[in-house]
Design an enzyme around this catalytic site. Structure first.
Site, short mmCIF file in Angstrom:
data_model
loop_
_atom_site.label_atom_id
_atom_site.label_comp_id
_atom_site.label_asym_id
_atom_site.label_seq_id
_atom_site.Cartn_x
_atom_site.Cartn_y
_atom_site.Cartn_z
N ASP A 14 0.93 -1.14 0.06
CA ASP A 14 0.04 0.21 -0.03
C ASP A 14 0.81 0.95 0.04
OD1 ASP A 14 -2.35 -1.52 0.11
OD2 ASP A 14 -2.23 -1.68 2.11
N LYS A 36 0.64 -8.26 -2.30
CA LYS A 36 -0.79 -7.59 -2.47
C LYS A 36 -0.73 -6.38 -3.02
CE LYS A 36 -4.08 -6.42 0.66
NZ LYS A 36 -4.95 -5.24 -0.06
N ASP A 63 -5.71 -7.29 -5.21
CA ASP A 63 -6.96 -6.86 -4.43
C ASP A 63 -7.85 -5.70 -5.17
OD1 ASP A 63 -8.60 -6.71 -2.23
OD2 ASP A 63 -7.43 -5.70 -0.86
N LYS A 65 -11.40 -5.81 -5.75
CA LYS A 65 -12.54 -6.19 -5.34
C LYS A 65 -13.48 -6.02 -6.15
CE LYS A 65 -11.64 -5.11 -0.55
NZ LYS A 65 -10.15 -4.76 -0.45
N LEU A 66 -13.52 -6.82 -7.51
CA LEU A 66 -14.43 -6.63 -8.53
C LEU A 66 -15.98 -6.80 -8.31
CD1 LEU A 66 -12.43 -8.41 -11.63
CD2 LEU A 66 -12.26 -6.11 -10.66
N HIS A 67 -16.77 -5.85 -8.91
CA HIS A 67 -18.28 -5.97 -8.92
C HIS A 67 -18.64 -5.17 -9.92
CE1 HIS A 67 -22.09 -6.92 -7.66
NE2 HIS A 67 -22.34 -5.72 -7.22
N ASP A 68 -19.50 -5.84 -10.99
CA ASP A 68 -19.93 -5.15 -12.01
C ASP A 68 -21.21 -6.07 -12.83
OD1 ASP A 68 -20.49 -3.59 -14.34
OD2 ASP A 68 -18.67 -2.37 -13.80
N THR A 118 -15.44 -5.21 6.29
CA THR A 118 -15.03 -5.24 7.84
C THR A 118 -15.60 -3.84 8.56
OG1 THR A 118 -12.60 -4.98 7.73
CG2 THR A 118 -13.78 -7.20 8.14
N GLN A 188 -6.54 -0.04 12.35
CA GLN A 188 -6.87 -1.26 12.45
C GLN A 188 -7.38 -1.45 14.00
OE1 GLN A 188 -7.61 -3.41 10.18
NE2 GLN A 188 -5.89 -3.53 8.59
N ARG A 209 1.52 -2.35 6.79
CA ARG A 209 2.58 -1.35 7.40
C ARG A 209 3.54 -1.75 8.56
NH1 ARG A 209 -2.84 2.46 8.37
NH2 ARG A 209 -3.50 0.32 8.46
O1 C5P Z 1 -1.23 -1.78 7.01
P1 C5P Z 1 -2.22 -3.01 7.17
O2 C5P Z 1 -1.50 -4.16 7.78
O3 C5P Z 1 -3.20 -2.42 8.24
O4 C5P Z 1 -2.71 -3.43 5.90
C1 C5P Z 1 -3.75 -4.17 5.61
C2 C5P Z 1 -4.07 -4.58 4.16
O5 C5P Z 1 -5.23 -5.60 4.20
C3 C5P Z 1 -4.66 -3.47 3.65
O6 C5P Z 1 -4.10 -3.47 2.08
C4 C5P Z 1 -6.08 -3.12 3.58
O7 C5P Z 1 -6.60 -2.83 2.55
C5 C5P Z 1 -6.40 -4.78 3.64
N1 C5P Z 1 -7.65 -5.11 4.30
C6 C5P Z 1 -7.91 -5.00 5.59
N2 C5P Z 1 -9.30 -5.27 6.08
C7 C5P Z 1 -9.98 -5.84 5.49
C8 C5P Z 1 -9.65 -6.31 4.19
C9 C5P Z 1 -8.63 -5.75 3.58
O8 C5P Z 1 -7.14 -4.24 6.22
N3 C5P Z 1 -10.97 -6.15 6.00
#
Ligand code: C5P
Length: 233
Positions: A14, A36, A63, A65-68, A118, A188, A209
């Site tokens: 990211d 990823k 990642d 996340k397709l939807h159409d 989430t 998170q 991160r």
């Molecule tokens: O930096 P961090 O470890 O928080 O990154 C988690 C990765 O997982 C990010 O790319 C985030 O978009 C993804 N993700 C998440 N929670 C979800 C689905 C995906 O943190 N429920």
């Protein structure tokens, strides 16, 4: 399926630019086998990097996340199949999942279902027009994803035991929200340590991160792989 601890760690790239991502990938070297790529890097020119990583022998989780409508999903998946990536996320809507499964037929691309994001709670679902709550929608979508032939589910480690009961061992469980003991939670909220995620039944851990922003990213990745190895025995 027997995965080595190293294969079970997916590092989320990211990052705002291809240069920044390439720098981290170079530093991580052989320590990391799986990356990823999501919206941020993908829309900053990172899709050719996905191909380059595959050519360099890494696995890539796209990642997106397709939807159409079904035709658009199918055509998108056909293009992604040609990139050689390992995982692709799609939202767990029946038409979308059916179209994606049909379009990847005969390829090695694995499809992961996103059941309910989430960041959504019951109130958010209600505001989006749903009559059911998060638990019911997650359960229903996970079952459908299984029945339609998807390969895995993206979920929090806390959901792994219940999902295993629901879908058995047919699907891989891919869990973000992982934080090693002592690392910053950032945005998170419901975090799980690598060891606890493995103990809960997670197959793959997505970590961003805590590795990419660490003072020593290879050491941070190696420590998580060691935690996975210890917990997997
Ligand atoms: O930096 P961090 O470890 O928080 O990154 C988690 C990765 O997982 C990010 O790319 C985030 O978009 C993804 N993700 C998440 N929670 C979800 C689905 C995906 O943190 N429920």
């Amino acid at each position: 399926m027997t995965l080595s601890p190293r294969e079970r760690l997916i590092v989320a790239l990211d990052l705002p630019s291809v240069e920044a991502a390439e720098k981290i990938v170079e530093r991580l070297g052989d320590t990391v086998a799986f990356y990823k790529i999501g919206y941020q890097l993908g829309f900053a020119g990172g899709l050719p990097l996905a191909r380059a990583l595959v050519q360099a022998g890494k696995q890539v989780f796209l990642d997106m996340k397709l939807h159409d409508i079904a035709n658009t999903v199918a055509c998108g998946v056909e293009s992604i199949v040609n990139m050689g990536v390992t995982f692709l996320t799609v939202h767990a809507y029946p038409q979308t999942m059916q179209a994606a499964v049909a379009a990847r037929a005969g390829s090695s691309l694995k499809l992961l279902a996103v059941t309910v994001l989430t960041s959504y709670d019951d109130i958010d679902l209600h505001e989006a027009g749903y009559a059911l709550g998060v638990d019911e929608v997650v359960t229903d979508r996970a079952k459908r994803a299984h029945d339609l032939g998807l390969d895995g589910i993206v979920c929090s480690a806390e959901e792994c035991p219940a999902l295993h009961l629901l879908v058995g061992n047919d699907m891989v469980l891919v869990t973000p929200g992982i934080r090693p003991v002592g690392s910053a939670h950032a945005d998170q909220k419901r975090v799980v340590t690598p060891a606890n995620a493995i103990a809960a039944g997670a197959d793959y851990l997505v970590v961003g991160r805590p590795i990419t922003a660490a003072p020593d990213p290879p050491a941070a990745a190696a420590a998580i792989i060691a935690d996975i190895a210890a917990a997997a025995h």
